[in-house]
Design an enzyme around this catalytic site. Sequence first.
Site, PDB file in Angstrom:
ATOM      1  N   ASP A  38       0.833  -1.202   0.000  1.00  0.00           N
ATOM      2  CA  ASP A  38       0.000   0.000   0.000  1.00  0.00           C
ATOM      3  C   ASP A  38       0.870   1.254   0.000  1.00  0.00           C
ATOM      4  O   ASP A  38       2.039   1.204   0.364  1.00  0.00           O
ATOM      5  CB  ASP A  38      -0.879   0.020   1.259  1.00  0.00           C
ATOM      6  CG  ASP A  38      -2.045  -0.940   1.141  1.00  0.00           C
ATOM      7  OD1 ASP A  38      -2.308  -1.423   0.034  1.00  0.00           O
ATOM      8  OD2 ASP A  38      -2.687  -1.197   2.179  1.00  0.00           O
ATOM      9  N   LYS A  60      -2.912   4.222  -3.503  1.00  0.00           N
ATOM     10  CA  LYS A  60      -3.384   5.391  -4.237  1.00  0.00           C
ATOM     11  C   LYS A  60      -2.303   6.466  -4.195  1.00  0.00           C
ATOM     12  O   LYS A  60      -1.898   6.909  -3.120  1.00  0.00           O
ATOM     13  CB  LYS A  60      -4.652   5.909  -3.560  1.00  0.00           C
ATOM     14  CG  LYS A  60      -5.339   6.974  -4.367  1.00  0.00           C
ATOM     15  CD  LYS A  60      -6.654   7.341  -3.694  1.00  0.00           C
ATOM     16  CE  LYS A  60      -7.367   8.415  -4.472  1.00  0.00           C
ATOM     17  NZ  LYS A  60      -8.637   8.764  -3.836  1.00  0.00           N
ATOM     18  N   MET A 174      -8.203   8.637   9.309  1.00  0.00           N
ATOM     19  CA  MET A 174      -8.815   9.077   8.045  1.00  0.00           C
ATOM     20  C   MET A 174      -9.806  10.225   8.274  1.00  0.00           C
ATOM     21  O   MET A 174     -10.890  10.229   7.702  1.00  0.00           O
ATOM     22  CB  MET A 174      -9.542   7.903   7.356  1.00  0.00           C
ATOM     23  CG  MET A 174      -8.596   6.813   6.903  1.00  0.00           C
ATOM     24  SD  MET A 174      -9.461   5.365   6.293  1.00  0.00           S
ATOM     25  CE  MET A 174      -9.887   4.535   7.813  1.00  0.00           C
TER      26      MET A 174
HETATM   27  C1  LIG Z   1      -6.607   3.289   5.799  1.00  0.00           C
HETATM   28  S1  LIG Z   1      -6.122   3.764   7.422  1.00  0.00           S
HETATM   29  C2  LIG Z   1      -4.952   2.497   7.727  1.00  0.00           C
HETATM   30  C3  LIG Z   1      -4.639   2.327   9.184  1.00  0.00           C
HETATM   31  C4  LIG Z   1      -3.586   1.272   9.447  1.00  0.00           C
HETATM   32  N1  LIG Z   1      -4.068  -0.051   9.111  1.00  0.00           N
HETATM   33  C5  LIG Z   1      -3.119   1.283  10.887  1.00  0.00           C
HETATM   34  O1  LIG Z   1      -3.343   0.311  11.620  1.00  0.00           O
HETATM   35  O2  LIG Z   1      -2.498   2.287  11.292  1.00  0.00           O
HETATM   36  C6  LIG Z   1      -5.110   5.177   7.053  1.00  0.00           C
HETATM   37  C7  LIG Z   1      -5.112   6.214   8.178  1.00  0.00           C
HETATM   38  O3  LIG Z   1      -4.248   5.803   9.225  1.00  0.00           O
HETATM   39  C8  LIG Z   1      -3.635   6.934   9.813  1.00  0.00           C
HETATM   40  N2  LIG Z   1      -2.172   6.779   9.692  1.00  0.00           N
HETATM   41  C9  LIG Z   1      -1.526   5.691   9.235  1.00  0.00           C
HETATM   42  N3  LIG Z   1      -0.191   5.863   9.336  1.00  0.00           N
HETATM   43  C10 LIG Z   1      -0.006   7.083   9.868  1.00  0.00           C
HETATM   44  C11 LIG Z   1       1.153   7.844  10.228  1.00  0.00           C
HETATM   45  N4  LIG Z   1       2.387   7.369  10.045  1.00  0.00           N
HETATM   46  N5  LIG Z   1       0.981   9.085  10.750  1.00  0.00           N
HETATM   47  C12 LIG Z   1      -0.256   9.579  10.941  1.00  0.00           C
HETATM   48  N6  LIG Z   1      -1.384   8.917  10.634  1.00  0.00           N
HETATM   49  C13 LIG Z   1      -1.260   7.678  10.112  1.00  0.00           C
HETATM   50  C14 LIG Z   1      -4.167   8.164   9.099  1.00  0.00           C
HETATM   51  O4  LIG Z   1      -5.283   8.645   9.808  1.00  0.00           O
HETATM   52  C15 LIG Z   1      -4.588   7.576   7.768  1.00  0.00           C
HETATM   53  O5  LIG Z   1      -5.590   8.371   7.155  1.00  0.00           O
END
Ligand SMILES: C[S@@+](CC[C@H](N)C(=O)[O-])C[C@H]1O[C@@H](n2cnc3c(N)ncnc32)[C@H](O)[C@@H]1O
Length: 261
Positions: A38, A60, A174
């Site tokens: 991803d 994306k 998100m």
């Molecule tokens: C589709 S979700 C995936 C979450 C992922 N599976 C997890 O457990 O962290 C994507 C969201 O995770 C958050 N996110 C993931 N990695 C991040 C990071 N390094 N810093 C800030 N937000 C993060 C954001 O809110 C982003 O919009």
Amino acid sequence: MTVQKGRVTLVGAGPGDPELLTMKAIKAITSAEVLVYDRLVSKPILEIAPDSATRISVGKAPGRHSVRQEEINGLLVHLAATGKHVVRLKGGDPFIFGRGCEEIETLVSHGIPYAVVPGITAAQGCAAAAGVPLTHRALARSVRYVTGHCRDDEPLELDWSGLADTGTTLVVYMGHATVRQFTANLVAHGRPADTPVLCISQGTTPSERRLYARLGSLPDELAKASLPAPVLYIVGAVVDVGRALAEAGGRRLETQVVSAG
Ligand SMILES: C[S@@+](CC[C@H](N)C(=O)[O-])C[C@H]1O[C@@H](n2cnc3c(N)ncnc32)[C@H](O)[C@@H]1O
């Protein structure tokens, strides 16, 4: 001649810092023949895979459509059918807002062996990086992870009165497109407008940025700060604890505090 059956390992890649990978994740990545990853999976993590591994991006990117979930499911089945060890790399944890279960269900329905390796979810990684205790004996006896994502033009349907509980730390994933909705709903249901909020952009990576704000003024503060995605929102009294610790100088200071709310 026996045909070797492939397998898929669904691996949580954590929030970005490669040192937050589990040993199981490293073992899977270094033995991958194909990597399907991803957008949120950081470059240093992809570099752990052998040069010989085929790398397939299904994330994306700006100006490009993401690959639909059904196509990803089909791709995993197709690749496993070639007899390869396929590593499906997902940001954070595959089962936290990651659609990992949909992929597993497809593999199961095709009789493809699989394994799941958990990852550090963004909430855990980002909170630790900022010194924020998600629970705290005196301030937060529970923590809730919610998604701010909803289909275009649809209102964000969440348990607003439950989420307005001041003894709960709220972590919003998100939330970019719905920040006005979720802040207004929380305040309307009784969460004080001066509740501290921490927005963490690209948490645990070298480009991490933090914005400290208050719930009532968050959308305007955020508009001024223009934080690059991904962004995570932590709402609750525990944010002030982390901030005080950071300002006392006891923690890593290499990340930038972009605004004081
Ligand atoms: C589709 S979700 C995936 C979450 C992922 N599976 C997890 O457990 O962290 C994507 C969201 O995770 C958050 N996110 C993931 N990695 C991040 C990071 N390094 N810093 C800030 N937000 C993060 C954001 O809110 C982003 O919009």
